[in-house]
Design an enzyme around this catalytic site. Structure first.
Site, mmCIF file in Angstrom:
data_model
loop_
_atom_site.group_PDB
_atom_site.id
_atom_site.type_symbol
_atom_site.label_atom_id
_atom_site.label_comp_id
_atom_site.label_asym_id
_atom_site.label_seq_id
_atom_site.Cartn_x
_atom_site.Cartn_y
_atom_site.Cartn_z
ATOM 1 C CE1 TYR B 32 1.061 -0.349 4.395
ATOM 2 C CE2 TYR B 32 0.061 1.829 4.378
ATOM 3 C CZ TYR B 32 0.856 0.888 4.995
ATOM 4 O OH TYR B 32 1.442 1.175 6.196
ATOM 5 C CE LYS B 150 3.176 2.999 3.164
ATOM 6 N NZ LYS B 150 3.463 3.259 4.581
ATOM 7 C CD GLU B 182 9.816 1.699 10.442
ATOM 8 O OE1 GLU B 182 9.758 2.684 9.680
ATOM 9 O OE2 GLU B 182 9.789 0.525 10.036
#
Lengths: 286, 286
Positions: B32, B150, B182
Protein backbone atom coordinates in the site's frame (compact mmCIF):
# COMPACT_ATOMS: atom_id res chain seq x y z
CA UNK A 1 -19.77 -23.90 -7.53
CA UNK A 2 -18.99 -23.99 -3.83
CA UNK A 3 -21.27 -22.62 -1.19
CA UNK A 4 -19.32 -20.56 1.33
CA UNK A 5 -20.22 -18.81 4.57
CA UNK A 6 -19.87 -15.07 5.15
CA UNK A 7 -21.23 -13.41 8.28
CA UNK A 8 -24.27 -15.60 8.74
CA UNK A 9 -25.10 -16.16 5.07
CA UNK A 10 -24.52 -19.21 2.89
CA UNK A 11 -23.56 -17.85 -0.54
CA UNK A 12 -22.28 -19.00 -3.92
CA UNK A 13 -18.51 -18.47 -3.82
CA UNK A 14 -18.55 -15.80 -6.56
CA UNK A 15 -20.85 -13.65 -4.43
CA UNK A 16 -18.75 -14.03 -1.28
CA UNK A 17 -17.19 -10.67 -0.58
CA UNK A 18 -15.97 -8.46 2.23
CA UNK A 19 -15.72 -4.69 2.50
CA UNK A 20 -12.47 -3.08 1.35
CA UNK A 21 -12.47 -1.56 4.86
CA UNK A 22 -12.28 -4.99 6.47
CA UNK A 23 -9.25 -5.02 8.76
CA UNK A 24 -8.40 -8.46 7.43
CA UNK A 25 -7.85 -6.87 4.03
CA UNK A 26 -6.26 -3.58 5.13
CA UNK A 27 -4.17 -4.68 8.11
CA UNK A 28 -3.93 -8.48 8.28
CA UNK A 29 -5.88 -8.16 11.52
CA UNK A 30 -7.37 -11.62 11.54
CA UNK A 31 -6.83 -15.24 12.52
CA UNK A 32 -7.68 -18.53 10.88
CA UNK A 33 -7.96 -22.28 11.28
CA UNK A 34 -8.00 -25.15 8.82
CA UNK A 35 -9.80 -28.34 9.85
CA UNK A 36 -9.47 -31.52 7.83
CA UNK A 37 -12.41 -33.62 6.73
CA UNK A 38 -12.13 -37.40 6.55
CA UNK A 39 -15.13 -39.50 5.59
CA UNK A 40 -17.27 -36.36 5.71
CA UNK A 41 -16.33 -35.73 9.36
CA UNK A 42 -14.18 -33.09 11.03
CA UNK A 43 -10.77 -34.05 12.39
CA UNK A 44 -9.94 -32.65 15.83
CA UNK A 45 -12.53 -29.88 15.64
CA UNK A 46 -12.24 -29.33 19.39
CA UNK A 47 -8.49 -28.70 19.10
CA UNK A 48 -8.94 -26.14 16.34
CA UNK A 49 -11.78 -24.41 18.19
CA UNK A 50 -9.60 -24.19 21.30
CA UNK A 51 -6.62 -22.73 19.42
CA UNK A 52 -8.92 -20.29 17.64
CA UNK A 53 -10.12 -18.96 20.98
CA UNK A 54 -6.52 -18.55 22.12
CA UNK A 55 -5.55 -16.67 18.94
CA UNK A 56 -8.55 -14.36 19.32
CA UNK A 57 -7.83 -13.79 22.98
CA UNK A 58 -4.14 -12.93 22.35
CA UNK A 59 -5.34 -10.24 19.93
CA UNK A 60 -8.04 -8.92 22.29
CA UNK A 61 -10.82 -10.11 20.04
CA UNK A 62 -13.99 -11.71 21.36
CA UNK A 63 -15.15 -15.01 19.88
CA UNK A 64 -18.04 -14.09 17.57
CA UNK A 65 -19.63 -17.55 17.86
CA UNK A 66 -19.52 -20.30 20.44
CA UNK A 67 -18.09 -23.73 19.61
CA UNK A 68 -21.42 -25.47 18.92
CA UNK A 69 -22.44 -22.71 16.48
CA UNK A 70 -19.04 -22.90 14.79
CA UNK A 71 -19.28 -26.67 14.53
CA UNK A 72 -22.72 -26.34 12.98
CA UNK A 73 -21.41 -24.03 10.22
CA UNK A 74 -18.50 -26.39 9.55
CA UNK A 75 -20.88 -29.34 9.26
CA UNK A 76 -23.38 -27.47 7.10
CA UNK A 77 -20.63 -26.47 4.64
CA UNK A 78 -19.36 -30.05 4.50
CA UNK A 79 -22.92 -31.20 3.78
CA UNK A 80 -23.78 -28.46 1.23
CA UNK A 81 -20.55 -29.07 -0.69
CA UNK A 82 -20.55 -32.85 -0.37
CA UNK A 83 -17.03 -32.98 1.06
CA UNK A 84 -15.78 -36.50 1.78
CA UNK A 85 -12.07 -35.70 2.10
CA UNK A 86 -10.79 -32.15 2.21
CA UNK A 87 -10.80 -29.25 4.60
CA UNK A 88 -12.78 -26.39 6.04
CA UNK A 89 -11.06 -23.00 6.19
CA UNK A 90 -12.24 -20.50 8.80
CA UNK A 91 -11.15 -16.87 9.14
CA UNK A 92 -12.19 -14.28 11.68
CA UNK A 93 -11.12 -10.66 11.37
CA UNK A 94 -11.67 -7.60 13.53
CA UNK A 95 -14.37 -6.52 11.08
CA UNK A 96 -14.94 -3.56 8.82
CA UNK A 97 -15.13 -0.25 10.64
CA UNK A 98 -16.19 2.75 8.58
CA UNK A 99 -12.63 3.80 7.92
CA UNK A 100 -9.00 2.74 8.11
CA UNK A 101 -7.37 3.36 11.50
CA UNK A 102 -4.53 1.67 13.39
CA UNK A 103 -6.60 1.94 16.57
CA UNK A 104 -8.85 -1.09 17.10
CA UNK A 105 -12.54 -0.31 16.49
CA UNK A 106 -15.04 -0.62 19.33
CA UNK A 107 -16.25 -4.24 19.10
CA UNK A 108 -19.75 -3.11 20.08
CA UNK A 109 -19.92 -1.06 16.90
CA UNK A 110 -17.85 -3.21 14.59
CA UNK A 111 -18.71 -6.90 14.61
CA UNK A 112 -16.06 -9.43 13.61
CA UNK A 113 -16.06 -10.77 10.07
CA UNK A 114 -16.53 -14.55 9.91
CA UNK A 115 -15.73 -16.40 6.70
CA UNK A 116 -15.66 -20.17 6.08
CA UNK A 117 -15.19 -22.20 2.92
CA UNK A 118 -14.42 -25.79 1.99
CA UNK A 119 -11.78 -27.32 -0.22
CA UNK A 120 -12.42 -30.81 -1.59
CA UNK A 121 -9.28 -32.97 -1.68
CA UNK A 122 -10.17 -36.52 -2.67
CA UNK A 123 -7.35 -38.88 -1.75
CA UNK A 124 -6.16 -36.77 1.17
CA UNK A 125 -5.66 -39.83 3.41
CA UNK A 126 -4.43 -42.21 0.71
CA UNK A 127 -2.10 -39.51 -0.72
CA UNK A 128 0.51 -41.44 -2.75
CA UNK A 129 2.93 -38.55 -2.09
CA UNK A 130 3.29 -39.86 1.46
CA UNK A 131 5.08 -42.91 0.01
CA UNK A 132 7.56 -40.70 -1.87
CA UNK A 133 8.13 -38.03 0.74
CA UNK A 134 8.90 -34.38 0.03
CA UNK A 135 12.01 -32.27 -0.45
CA UNK A 136 12.61 -29.17 1.65
CA UNK A 137 15.10 -26.32 1.65
CA UNK A 138 16.23 -24.17 4.56
CA UNK A 139 15.41 -20.46 4.45
CA UNK A 140 15.81 -17.64 6.94
CA UNK A 141 12.79 -17.19 9.21
CA UNK A 142 11.69 -13.63 8.54
CA UNK A 143 8.26 -13.79 10.15
CA UNK A 144 6.99 -11.66 13.00
CA UNK A 145 7.61 -12.65 16.61
CA UNK A 146 4.24 -14.15 17.57
CA UNK A 147 3.94 -17.22 15.39
CA UNK A 148 1.98 -18.93 18.16
CA UNK A 149 -0.96 -16.73 17.12
CA UNK A 150 -2.41 -18.12 13.91
CA UNK A 151 -2.78 -14.83 12.02
CA UNK A 152 -3.31 -14.31 8.30
CA UNK A 153 0.14 -12.68 8.00
CA UNK A 154 1.14 -15.41 5.56
CA UNK A 155 3.10 -13.42 3.02
CA UNK A 156 6.49 -14.74 4.09
CA UNK A 157 5.37 -18.39 4.31
CA UNK A 158 3.91 -17.90 0.83
CA UNK A 159 7.23 -16.42 -0.38
CA UNK A 160 8.99 -19.38 1.24
CA UNK A 161 6.85 -21.82 -0.71
CA UNK A 162 7.84 -19.99 -3.90
CA UNK A 163 11.54 -20.11 -2.91
CA UNK A 164 11.18 -23.87 -2.41
CA UNK A 165 9.51 -24.24 -5.79
CA UNK A 166 12.25 -22.22 -7.49
CA UNK A 167 14.82 -24.54 -5.89
CA UNK A 168 13.02 -27.64 -7.16
CA UNK A 169 11.76 -28.52 -3.67
CA UNK A 170 8.30 -28.86 -2.16
CA UNK A 171 8.54 -26.77 0.96
CA UNK A 172 10.87 -24.67 3.11
CA UNK A 173 11.98 -25.07 6.72
CA UNK A 174 12.60 -21.76 8.40
CA UNK A 175 15.77 -21.12 10.35
CA UNK A 176 16.23 -18.65 13.21
CA UNK A 177 19.41 -18.29 15.23
CA UNK A 178 20.78 -21.37 13.51
CA UNK A 179 17.86 -23.64 14.37
CA UNK A 180 14.81 -24.80 12.48
CA UNK A 181 11.60 -23.22 13.70
CA UNK A 182 9.04 -24.92 11.45
CA UNK A 183 7.88 -25.34 7.84
CA UNK A 184 5.90 -22.73 5.90
CA UNK A 185 2.60 -24.24 7.05
CA UNK A 186 3.61 -27.24 9.16
CA UNK A 187 5.72 -28.34 12.11
CA UNK A 188 9.11 -29.98 11.48
CA UNK A 189 10.53 -33.19 13.00
CA UNK A 190 13.52 -35.45 12.79
CA UNK A 191 14.01 -39.02 14.04
CA UNK A 192 17.36 -40.01 15.53
CA UNK A 193 18.17 -43.30 17.21
CA UNK A 194 14.48 -43.97 17.68
CA UNK A 195 13.70 -40.59 19.28
CA UNK A 196 11.32 -38.12 17.69
CA UNK A 197 12.77 -34.61 17.91
CA UNK A 198 10.72 -31.47 17.30
CA UNK A 199 11.06 -27.90 18.44
CA UNK A 200 9.56 -27.05 21.83
CA UNK A 201 6.50 -24.81 21.99
CA UNK A 202 6.97 -21.06 22.33
CA UNK A 203 6.22 -17.87 20.45
CA UNK A 204 8.58 -18.99 17.65
CA UNK A 205 6.24 -21.65 16.23
CA UNK A 206 2.62 -22.44 15.73
CA UNK A 207 1.24 -24.81 18.34
CA UNK A 208 0.15 -27.39 15.82
CA UNK A 209 -3.04 -29.29 16.57
CA UNK A 210 -1.71 -32.19 14.52
CA UNK A 211 1.65 -31.83 16.34
CA UNK A 212 -0.07 -32.29 19.71
CA UNK A 213 -2.00 -35.34 18.50
CA UNK A 214 1.01 -36.99 16.83
CA UNK A 215 3.22 -36.49 19.89
CA UNK A 216 0.47 -37.94 22.08
CA UNK A 217 0.12 -41.00 19.82
CA UNK A 218 3.92 -41.38 19.71
CA UNK A 219 4.17 -41.36 23.52
CA UNK A 220 1.26 -43.79 23.78
CA UNK A 221 3.19 -46.07 21.44
CA UNK A 222 6.18 -45.85 23.84
CA UNK A 223 8.27 -43.77 21.44
CA UNK A 224 10.75 -41.28 22.91
CA UNK A 225 9.88 -37.64 22.20
CA UNK A 226 12.41 -34.81 22.61
CA UNK A 227 11.05 -31.28 22.34
CA UNK A 228 14.10 -29.15 21.50
CA UNK A 229 15.54 -27.10 18.62
CA UNK A 230 17.63 -28.79 15.92
CA UNK A 231 19.78 -27.53 13.06
CA UNK A 232 19.56 -28.23 9.34
CA UNK A 233 22.85 -30.16 9.59
CA UNK A 234 21.46 -32.37 12.36
CA UNK A 235 18.34 -32.96 10.27
CA UNK A 236 20.38 -33.92 7.21
CA UNK A 237 22.16 -36.56 9.30
CA UNK A 238 19.00 -37.86 10.99
CA UNK A 239 17.49 -41.28 10.34
CA UNK A 240 14.23 -39.71 9.20
CA UNK A 241 12.50 -36.37 8.91
CA UNK A 242 8.87 -35.41 8.52
CA UNK A 243 6.33 -32.64 8.86
CA UNK A 244 2.85 -32.53 10.33
CA UNK A 245 -0.09 -30.25 9.59
CA UNK A 246 -3.87 -30.45 9.62
CA UNK A 247 -3.97 -31.06 5.87
CA UNK A 248 -0.86 -33.17 5.24
CA UNK A 249 -1.22 -35.20 8.48
CA UNK A 250 2.26 -36.77 8.75
CA UNK A 251 4.36 -36.32 5.59
CA UNK A 252 7.88 -37.76 5.30
CA UNK A 253 10.77 -35.49 4.27
CA UNK A 254 13.41 -37.34 2.23
CA UNK A 255 15.73 -34.50 1.21
CA UNK A 256 16.92 -31.33 2.96
CA UNK A 257 18.90 -28.72 1.02
CA UNK A 258 19.82 -31.36 -1.55
CA UNK A 259 21.05 -33.92 0.99
CA UNK A 260 19.09 -37.18 1.21
CA UNK A 261 17.71 -38.03 4.65
CA UNK A 262 17.65 -41.69 5.66
CA UNK A 263 19.02 -42.68 2.28
CA UNK A 264 16.37 -40.59 0.54
CA UNK A 265 13.62 -43.09 1.37
CA UNK A 266 10.54 -42.76 3.53
CA UNK A 267 11.27 -44.27 6.95
CA UNK A 268 9.28 -46.53 9.27
CA UNK A 269 8.62 -44.01 12.06
CA UNK A 270 6.97 -41.41 9.81
CA UNK A 271 5.04 -44.14 8.03
CA UNK A 272 3.80 -45.63 11.27
CA UNK A 273 2.87 -42.24 12.76
CA UNK A 274 0.93 -41.34 9.63
CA UNK A 275 -1.02 -44.59 9.84
CA UNK A 276 -1.76 -44.16 13.54
CA UNK A 277 -2.72 -40.49 13.10
CA UNK A 278 -5.14 -41.13 10.23
CA UNK A 279 -6.63 -44.18 11.93
CA UNK A 280 -7.17 -42.39 15.25
CA UNK A 281 -8.42 -39.24 13.53
CA UNK A 282 -11.03 -41.16 11.58
CA UNK A 283 -12.25 -42.75 14.78
CA UNK A 284 -12.49 -39.46 16.68
CA UNK A 285 -13.79 -37.27 13.85
CA UNK A 286 -17.14 -35.56 14.45
CA UNK B 1 -20.77 8.94 1.27
CA UNK B 2 -17.33 8.56 -0.23
CA UNK B 3 -16.70 7.37 -3.74
CA UNK B 4 -13.91 4.80 -3.78
CA UNK B 5 -12.08 2.95 -6.53
CA UNK B 6 -12.04 -0.83 -6.89
CA UNK B 7 -10.53 -2.51 -9.96
CA UNK B 8 -11.48 0.12 -12.50
CA UNK B 9 -14.84 1.13 -11.02
CA UNK B 10 -15.76 4.22 -9.01
CA UNK B 11 -18.23 3.02 -6.39
CA UNK B 12 -20.09 4.23 -3.29
CA UNK B 13 -18.00 3.06 -0.33
CA UNK B 14 -20.68 0.71 0.96
CA UNK B 15 -20.59 -1.22 -2.33
CA UNK B 16 -16.82 -1.47 -2.38
CA UNK B 17 -15.94 -5.10 -1.82
CA UNK B 18 -13.35 -7.71 -2.65
CA UNK B 19 -13.63 -11.46 -2.91
CA UNK B 20 -13.03 -13.50 0.22
CA UNK B 21 -10.43 -15.31 -1.91
CA UNK B 22 -8.43 -12.11 -2.38
CA UNK B 23 -4.87 -12.80 -1.24
CA UNK B 24 -4.89 -9.46 0.52
CA UNK B 25 -7.63 -10.81 2.79
CA UNK B 26 -6.40 -14.42 3.15
CA UNK B 27 -2.63 -13.94 3.24
CA UNK B 28 -1.72 -10.26 3.67
CA UNK B 29 -0.23 -10.54 0.19
CA UNK B 30 -0.46 -6.88 -0.74
CA UNK B 31 1.25 -3.51 -0.54
CA UNK B 32 0.00 0.00 0.00
CA UNK B 33 0.81 3.70 -0.13
CA UNK B 34 -0.74 6.74 1.52
CA UNK B 35 -0.36 10.08 -0.26
CA UNK B 36 -1.29 13.32 1.45
CA UNK B 37 -3.47 15.98 -0.11
CA UNK B 38 -2.81 19.66 0.55
CA UNK B 39 -4.92 22.32 -1.17
CA UNK B 40 -6.54 19.58 -3.24
CA UNK B 41 -3.18 18.47 -4.64
CA UNK B 42 -1.05 15.38 -4.09
CA UNK B 43 2.12 15.63 -2.02
CA UNK B 44 5.15 13.81 -3.45
CA UNK B 45 3.07 11.53 -5.68
CA UNK B 46 6.20 10.61 -7.66
CA UNK B 47 7.94 9.40 -4.49
CA UNK B 48 5.03 7.20 -3.49
CA UNK B 49 4.64 5.82 -7.03
CA UNK B 50 8.35 4.97 -7.08
CA UNK B 51 8.25 3.21 -3.69
CA UNK B 52 5.09 1.33 -4.74
CA UNK B 53 6.91 -0.06 -7.77
CA UNK B 54 9.78 -1.16 -5.55
CA UNK B 55 7.42 -2.89 -3.07
CA UNK B 56 5.67 -4.70 -5.93
CA UNK B 57 8.96 -5.70 -7.51
CA UNK B 58 10.35 -7.09 -4.22
CA UNK B 59 7.27 -9.31 -4.04
CA UNK B 60 7.46 -10.38 -7.71
CA UNK B 61 4.26 -8.53 -8.55
CA UNK B 62 3.84 -6.55 -11.76
CA UNK B 63 2.55 -2.98 -11.56
CA UNK B 64 -1.09 -3.20 -12.66
CA UNK B 65 -1.18 0.45 -13.81
CA UNK B 66 1.46 2.90 -14.98
CA UNK B 67 2.17 6.10 -13.03
CA UNK B 68 0.03 8.44 -15.18
CA UNK B 69 -2.98 6.11 -14.85
CA UNK B 70 -2.44 5.86 -11.09
CA UNK B 71 -2.13 9.64 -10.80
CA UNK B 72 -5.36 10.04 -12.74
CA UNK B 73 -7.26 7.78 -10.30
CA UNK B 74 -5.79 9.67 -7.32
CA UNK B 75 -6.86 12.99 -8.83
CA UNK B 76 -10.31 11.76 -9.79
CA UNK B 77 -10.95 10.53 -6.23
CA UNK B 78 -9.75 13.84 -4.79
CA UNK B 79 -12.13 15.62 -7.17
CA UNK B 80 -15.12 13.32 -6.65
CA UNK B 81 -14.80 13.54 -2.86
CA UNK B 82 -13.91 17.23 -2.72
CA UNK B 83 -10.75 16.63 -0.68
CA UNK B 84 -8.89 19.80 0.24
CA UNK B 85 -6.70 18.36 3.01
CA UNK B 86 -6.48 14.67 3.68
CA UNK B 87 -5.05 11.61 2.03
CA UNK B 88 -5.46 9.01 -0.66
CA UNK B 89 -4.94 5.38 0.34
CA UNK B 90 -3.90 2.89 -2.33
CA UNK B 91 -3.63 -0.88 -1.96
CA UNK B 92 -2.57 -3.48 -4.49
CA UNK B 93 -2.84 -7.19 -3.76
CA UNK B 94 -1.91 -10.29 -5.73
CA UNK B 95 -5.57 -10.67 -6.60
CA UNK B 96 -8.24 -13.27 -6.02
CA UNK B 97 -7.44 -16.65 -7.51
CA UNK B 98 -10.20 -19.23 -7.46
CA UNK B 99 -8.93 -20.80 -4.28
CA UNK B 100 -6.55 -20.40 -1.35
CA UNK B 101 -3.01 -21.59 -2.04
CA UNK B 102 0.39 -20.57 -0.65
CA UNK B 103 1.77 -20.77 -4.20
CA UNK B 104 1.46 -17.46 -6.06
CA UNK B 105 -1.22 -17.55 -8.77
CA UNK B 106 -0.25 -17.07 -12.42
CA UNK B 107 -0.51 -13.30 -12.95
CA UNK B 108 -1.85 -13.90 -16.47
CA UNK B 109 -4.87 -15.60 -14.95
CA UNK B 110 -5.24 -13.64 -11.73
CA UNK B 111 -5.08 -9.87 -12.12
CA UNK B 112 -3.99 -7.75 -9.18
CA UNK B 113 -6.64 -6.13 -7.01
CA UNK B 114 -6.40 -2.33 -6.97
CA UNK B 115 -8.25 -0.35 -4.29
CA UNK B 116 -8.09 3.38 -3.57
CA UNK B 117 -10.04 5.57 -1.19
CA UNK B 118 -9.77 9.03 0.28
CA UNK B 119 -9.82 10.31 3.84
CA UNK B 120 -10.72 13.95 4.42
CA UNK B 121 -8.66 15.56 7.21
CA UNK B 122 -9.36 19.27 7.37
CA UNK B 123 -6.66 21.03 9.35
CA UNK B 124 -3.97 18.51 8.42
CA UNK B 125 -1.37 21.22 7.83
CA UNK B 126 -2.47 23.59 10.59
CA UNK B 127 -2.79 20.69 13.06
CA UNK B 128 -2.65 22.30 16.53
CA UNK B 129 -1.26 19.00 17.86
CA UNK B 130 2.04 19.91 16.24
CA UNK B 131 2.38 22.73 18.78
CA UNK B 132 1.84 20.32 21.67
CA UNK B 133 3.83 17.37 20.40
CA UNK B 134 3.09 13.73 21.13
CA UNK B 135 4.08 11.18 23.74
CA UNK B 136 5.60 7.85 22.74
CA UNK B 137 6.51 4.64 24.50
CA UNK B 138 9.14 2.09 23.56
CA UNK B 139 7.98 -1.41 22.65
CA UNK B 140 9.75 -4.47 21.29
CA UNK B 141 9.82 -4.60 17.49
CA UNK B 142 8.07 -7.86 16.67
CA UNK B 143 7.49 -7.27 12.96
CA UNK B 144 8.74 -9.39 10.10
CA UNK B 145 12.20 -8.84 8.62
CA UNK B 146 11.35 -6.90 5.45
CA UNK B 147 9.92 -3.64 6.74
CA UNK B 148 11.36 -1.88 3.70
CA UNK B 149 8.52 -3.45 1.73
CA UNK B 150 5.32 -1.55 2.51
CA UNK B 151 3.04 -4.55 3.01
CA UNK B 152 -0.36 -4.65 4.67
CA UNK B 153 1.03 -6.79 7.51
CA UNK B 154 0.06 -4.08 9.97
CA UNK B 155 -1.23 -6.14 12.84
CA UNK B 156 1.75 -5.49 15.10
CA UNK B 157 1.91 -1.74 14.39
CA UNK B 158 -1.81 -1.68 15.16
CA UNK B 159 -1.20 -3.57 18.42
CA UNK B 160 1.61 -1.11 19.17
CA UNK B 161 -0.77 1.81 18.78
CA UNK B 162 -3.12 0.12 21.26
CA UNK B 163 -0.23 -0.46 23.71
CA UNK B 164 0.59 3.24 23.46
CA UNK B 165 -3.02 4.18 24.06
CA UNK B 166 -3.19 1.88 27.10
CA UNK B 167 -0.08 3.60 28.49
CA UNK B 168 -1.59 7.05 28.02
CA UNK B 169 0.69 7.82 25.08
CA UNK B 170 0.05 8.59 21.41
CA UNK B 171 2.36 6.22 19.63
CA UNK B 172 5.06 3.62 20.10
CA UNK B 173 8.68 3.49 18.96
CA UNK B 174 9.83 -0.02 18.22
CA UNK B 175 13.08 -1.36 19.60
CA UNK B 176 15.24 -4.10 18.11
CA UNK B 177 18.62 -5.19 19.48
CA UNK B 178 18.49 -2.24 21.85
CA UNK B 179 17.96 0.42 19.21
CA UNK B 180 14.91 2.24 17.91
CA UNK B 181 13.82 1.11 14.46
CA UNK B 182 10.85 3.40 13.83
CA UNK B 183 7.35 4.34 14.99
CA UNK B 184 4.23 2.28 14.28
CA UNK B 185 3.58 4.22 11.07
CA UNK B 186 6.36 6.80 10.94
CA UNK B 187 10.12 7.26 11.04
CA UNK B 188 11.77 8.36 14.31
CA UNK B 189 14.32 11.15 14.86
CA UNK B 190 16.23 12.88 17.61
CA UNK B 191 18.10 16.18 17.61
CA UNK B 192 21.35 16.47 19.55
CA UNK B 193 23.73 19.39 19.52
CA UNK B 194 22.15 20.64 16.32
CA UNK B 195 22.45 17.32 14.49
CA UNK B 196 19.41 15.42 13.25
CA UNK B 197 19.81 11.73 13.98
CA UNK B 198 17.66 9.03 12.39
CA UNK B 199 18.18 5.37 11.71
CA UNK B 200 19.96 4.50 8.45
CA UNK B 201 17.98 2.79 5.68
CA UNK B 202 17.90 -0.99 5.56
CA UNK B 203 15.42 -3.83 5.74
CA UNK B 204 14.66 -2.87 9.37
CA UNK B 205 12.63 0.24 8.52
CA UNK B 206 10.34 1.68 5.91
CA UNK B 207 12.09 4.00 3.51
CA UNK B 208 9.87 6.95 4.30
CA UNK B 209 9.01 9.27 1.45
CA UNK B 210 8.58 12.08 3.97
CA UNK B 211 11.87 11.00 5.60
CA UNK B 212 13.72 11.44 2.30
CA UNK B 213 12.17 14.87 1.71
CA UNK B 214 12.77 16.10 5.26
CA UNK B 215 16.41 15.01 5.25
CA UNK B 216 16.90 16.70 1.88
CA UNK B 217 15.38 19.95 3.18
CA UNK B 218 17.47 19.69 6.35
CA UNK B 219 20.70 19.29 4.36
CA UNK B 220 19.71 22.14 2.05
CA UNK B 221 19.27 24.28 5.18
CA UNK B 222 22.85 23.33 6.20
CA UNK B 223 21.71 21.16 9.10
CA UNK B 224 23.87 18.17 10.04
CA UNK B 225 22.19 14.79 9.43
CA UNK B 226 23.47 11.56 11.00
CA UNK B 227 21.89 8.35 9.75
CA UNK B 228 22.55 5.83 12.52
CA UNK B 229 20.68 3.83 15.17
CA UNK B 230 19.94 5.38 18.57
CA UNK B 231 18.61 4.04 21.85
CA UNK B 232 15.57 5.09 23.87
CA UNK B 233 17.95 6.40 26.56
CA UNK B 234 19.78 8.57 24.04
CA UNK B 235 16.45 9.84 22.75
CA UNK B 236 15.26 10.72 26.26
CA UNK B 237 18.39 12.82 26.74
CA UNK B 238 18.21 14.48 23.32
CA UNK B 239 17.41 18.16 22.77
CA UNK B 240 14.41 17.27 20.63
CA UNK B 241 12.66 14.28 19.11
CA UNK B 242 10.15 13.99 16.30
CA UNK B 243 8.54 11.67 13.79
CA UNK B 244 7.78 12.01 10.11
CA UNK B 245 5.15 10.34 7.95
CA UNK B 246 3.09 11.16 4.88
CA UNK B 247 0.11 12.12 7.00
CA UNK B 248 1.67 13.71 10.09
CA UNK B 249 4.45 15.47 8.11
CA UNK B 250 6.87 16.42 10.92
CA UNK B 251 5.42 15.88 14.39
CA UNK B 252 7.37 16.73 17.56
CA UNK B 253 7.76 14.12 20.30
CA UNK B 254 7.89 15.67 23.77
CA UNK B 255 7.88 12.59 25.99
CA UNK B 256 9.44 9.14 25.68
CA UNK B 257 8.52 6.41 28.16
CA UNK B 258 7.40 9.06 30.64
CA UNK B 259 10.57 11.16 30.40
CA UNK B 260 10.21 14.67 28.97
CA UNK B 261 12.37 15.42 25.94
CA UNK B 262 13.75 18.95 25.62
CA UNK B 263 11.94 19.99 28.79
CA UNK B 264 8.70 18.55 27.45
CA UNK B 265 8.28 21.39 24.96
CA UNK B 266 8.26 21.39 21.18
CA UNK B 267 11.69 22.44 19.94
CA UNK B 268 12.86 24.78 17.18
CA UNK B 269 14.33 22.16 14.82
CA UNK B 270 11.15 20.08 14.55
CA UNK B 271 9.08 23.25 14.24
CA UNK B 272 11.26 24.64 11.49
CA UNK B 273 11.41 21.34 9.60
CA UNK B 274 7.62 21.06 9.74
CA UNK B 275 7.25 24.56 8.30
CA UNK B 276 9.74 23.92 5.53
CA UNK B 277 8.26 20.53 4.69
CA UNK B 278 4.69 21.83 4.43
CA UNK B 279 5.74 24.93 2.50
CA UNK B 280 7.84 22.97 0.00
CA UNK B 281 5.23 20.22 -0.28
CA UNK B 282 2.50 22.71 -1.13
CA UNK B 283 4.69 24.21 -3.84
CA UNK B 284 5.56 20.86 -5.40
CA UNK B 285 2.16 19.17 -5.01
CA UNK B 286 0.53 18.00 -8.23
Amino acid sequence: MRTVYVNGAYLPEDEAKVSIFDRGFLMADGVYEVTSVLGGKLVDFAGHAERLKRSLSELDMAAPMDDPALLEVHRELVRLNGIDEGMVYLQITRGAPGDRDFVFPDPEETPATVVLFTQSKPGLAANPGAKQGIKVIGIEDQRWGRRDIKTVQLLYPSMGKMMAKAAGADDAWMIEDGHVTEGTSNNAYIVKGGAIITRHLGTEILHGITRAAVLRFAREAQMVVEERPFTIEEAQQADEAFITSATTFVMPVVEIDGAPVGGGKVGPVATRLREIYIEESRKAAV
